[in-house]
Design a protein around this motif. Structure first.
Motif, PDB file in Angstrom:
ATOM      1  N   ARG A 197       0.843  -1.207   0.000  1.00 48.05           N
ATOM      2  CA  ARG A 197       0.000   0.000   0.000  1.00 48.05           C
ATOM      3  C   ARG A 197       0.880   1.260   0.000  1.00 48.05           C
ATOM      4  N   LEU A 198       1.946   1.223   0.784  1.00 46.72           N
ATOM      5  CA  LEU A 198       2.836   2.381   0.852  1.00 46.72           C
ATOM      6  C   LEU A 198       3.585   2.573  -0.462  1.00 46.72           C
ATOM      7  N   GLN A 199       3.940   1.466  -1.105  1.00 45.47           N
ATOM      8  CA  GLN A 199       4.588   1.562  -2.409  1.00 45.47           C
ATOM      9  C   GLN A 199       3.640   2.193  -3.421  1.00 45.47           C
ATOM     10  N   MET A 200       2.365   1.810  -3.367  1.00 54.67           N
ATOM     11  CA  MET A 200       1.366   2.418  -4.241  1.00 54.67           C
ATOM     12  C   MET A 200       1.275   3.914  -3.981  1.00 54.67           C
ATOM     13  N   ALA A 201       1.302   4.294  -2.701  1.00 56.05           N
ATOM     14  CA  ALA A 201       1.243   5.715  -2.353  1.00 56.05           C
ATOM     15  C   ALA A 201       2.422   6.471  -2.954  1.00 56.05           C
ATOM     16  N   ARG A 202       3.596   5.878  -2.888  1.00 54.39           N
ATOM     17  CA  ARG A 202       4.776   6.543  -3.456  1.00 54.39           C
ATOM     18  C   ARG A 202       4.634   6.683  -4.973  1.00 54.39           C
ATOM     19  N   GLU A 203       4.059   5.670  -5.616  1.00 57.94           N
ATOM     20  CA  GLU A 203       3.844   5.749  -7.062  1.00 57.94           C
ATOM     21  C   GLU A 203       2.831   6.835  -7.415  1.00 57.94           C
ATOM     22  N   LEU A 204       1.954   7.165  -6.466  1.00 55.60           N
ATOM     23  CA  LEU A 204       0.950   8.203  -6.683  1.00 55.60           C
ATOM     24  C   LEU A 204       1.442   9.586  -6.265  1.00 55.60           C
TER      25      LEU A 204
END
Length: 339
Positions: A197-204
């Motif tokens: 989830r945090l990786q997704m946040a960084r991608e966003l």
């Protein structure tokens, strides 16, 4: 028409129902897309005491107007694309009188207190519809509803450009709140236990994250804020440890926003409120944020598509709801296409 119904907890089915007839002041919609929300999963589990059964679920609803009273206040007409504002208020109680309709003492929420819109057709008060651009993609429109909840939390926080906002929970609301904070020129710090989830946040576009499974929360907040701590702490998970943490990671004279819905009471040292002179505010659903949410998604200022796990058919909805309950980590947002 077909609709998704929960007859009782732990049962969900696709049923045939009569096509609804609009009452006075109502519009008839052909529903094109409806989102599955965490509250729908809660209704399936029987975990929400506000839900009455049997119940057609769904409150993230995008559709096309088939009929509408000509004298509707917004000048809407047949053929318009709209999103449904699902929070029906009385307009007469004290909260309604000051514009805080989401706090209405008689609030009725689609799919909770009354029938929802995960169906092929739906009727709704004409004045509770929000027009969206004609060329806005159907699959993006329902995402404006959870964005309104995130925006309402940011508005309650009176978030300013340049401030740090620590957001607990990288679910749909937390991720949308972080993207909204970036749009406002603030610096979100997203906190979660799940690295994916945090990786997704960084991608966003979120630059600051804290993985609670690997990192010390207070130390990381100090690091990101140069020792000051966050001016705003927003709790978006409803988890008791996250609620307690919010008061530890917020700066003196800061603001704490409680958006998540906890299952049980949380014992809090209110002495912290006084010592830090905190502003502590709840943030419930939304009130007046739909137009902003639609604009942010339509213009790409908030990349709502980034949290859309997949789009399914109406026939797939019951089995998908069962799977989301069993494997919540596999999903963020799922939309149901009606045709």
């Amino acid at each position: 028409m077909k609709a998704v119904k929960i007859p009782e907890p732990w049962k969900v089915e696709l049923v045939e129902l009569p096509k609804p007839e609009p009452k006075q002041g109502e519009a008839l919609l052909k529903v094109h897309m409806a989102g599955i929300c965490g509250s729908d999963i809660g209704a399936f589990r029987g975990a929400n005491s506000l839900v009455s059964y049997p119940r057609v679920i769904g409150h993230e609803i995008a559709g096309e107007i088939l009929s509408i009273p000509q004298d509707n206040k917004k000048g809407l007409k047949p053929g318009d694309k709209v999103i449904v504002d699902p929070y029906l208020y009385c307009g007469e109680c004290y909260p309604c009188s000051i514009g805080r309709t989401n706090c209405c003492t008689s609030l009725r929420v689609l799919g909770v207190h009354i029938e929802g819109g995960m169906a092929e057709y739906f009727t709704h008060p004409a004045d509770m519809l929000v027009k969206v651009p004609d060329d806005m993609e159907w699959e993006l429109i329902p995402l404006a509803e959870p964005l309104t909840i995130a925006l309402h939390g940011l508005h309650r926080a009176q978030l300013k450009a340049g401030e740090h906002i620590a957001i607990s929970g990288a679910g749909p609301i937390g991720l949308l709140a972080a993207m909204g904070a970036l749009h406002y020129g603030a610096e979100p710090i997203l906190i979660d236990l799940v690295e994916e989830r945090l990786q997704m946040a960084r991608e966003l576009g979120v630059r600051c994250t804290v993985n609670l499974a690997k990192e010390n929360l207070e130390e990381k907040i100090e690091e990101y804020t140069n020792g000051r701590m966050a001016q705003v702490a927003m709790e978006a998970s409803g988890a008791k440890p996250a609620i307690l943490n919010a008061f530890n990671i917020v700066a003196n004279a800061g603001r704490v926003i409680l958006t998540g819905w906890p299952k049980d009471a949380t014992e809090i040292d209110t002495g912290l409120f006084t010592r830090k002179e905190l502003d502590v505010r709840g943030a419930r659903t939304s009130a007046g944020e739909f137009e902003e949410a639609v604009e942010l998604i339509y213009t790409g200022k908030v990349d709502a598509r980034g949290i859309l796990t997949k789009v399914i058919s109406l026939e797939e909805a019951p089995e998908t709801i069962i799977d989301i309950e069993k494997n919540p980590g596999d999903y963020l947002k799922v939309n149901v296409r009606m045709n």
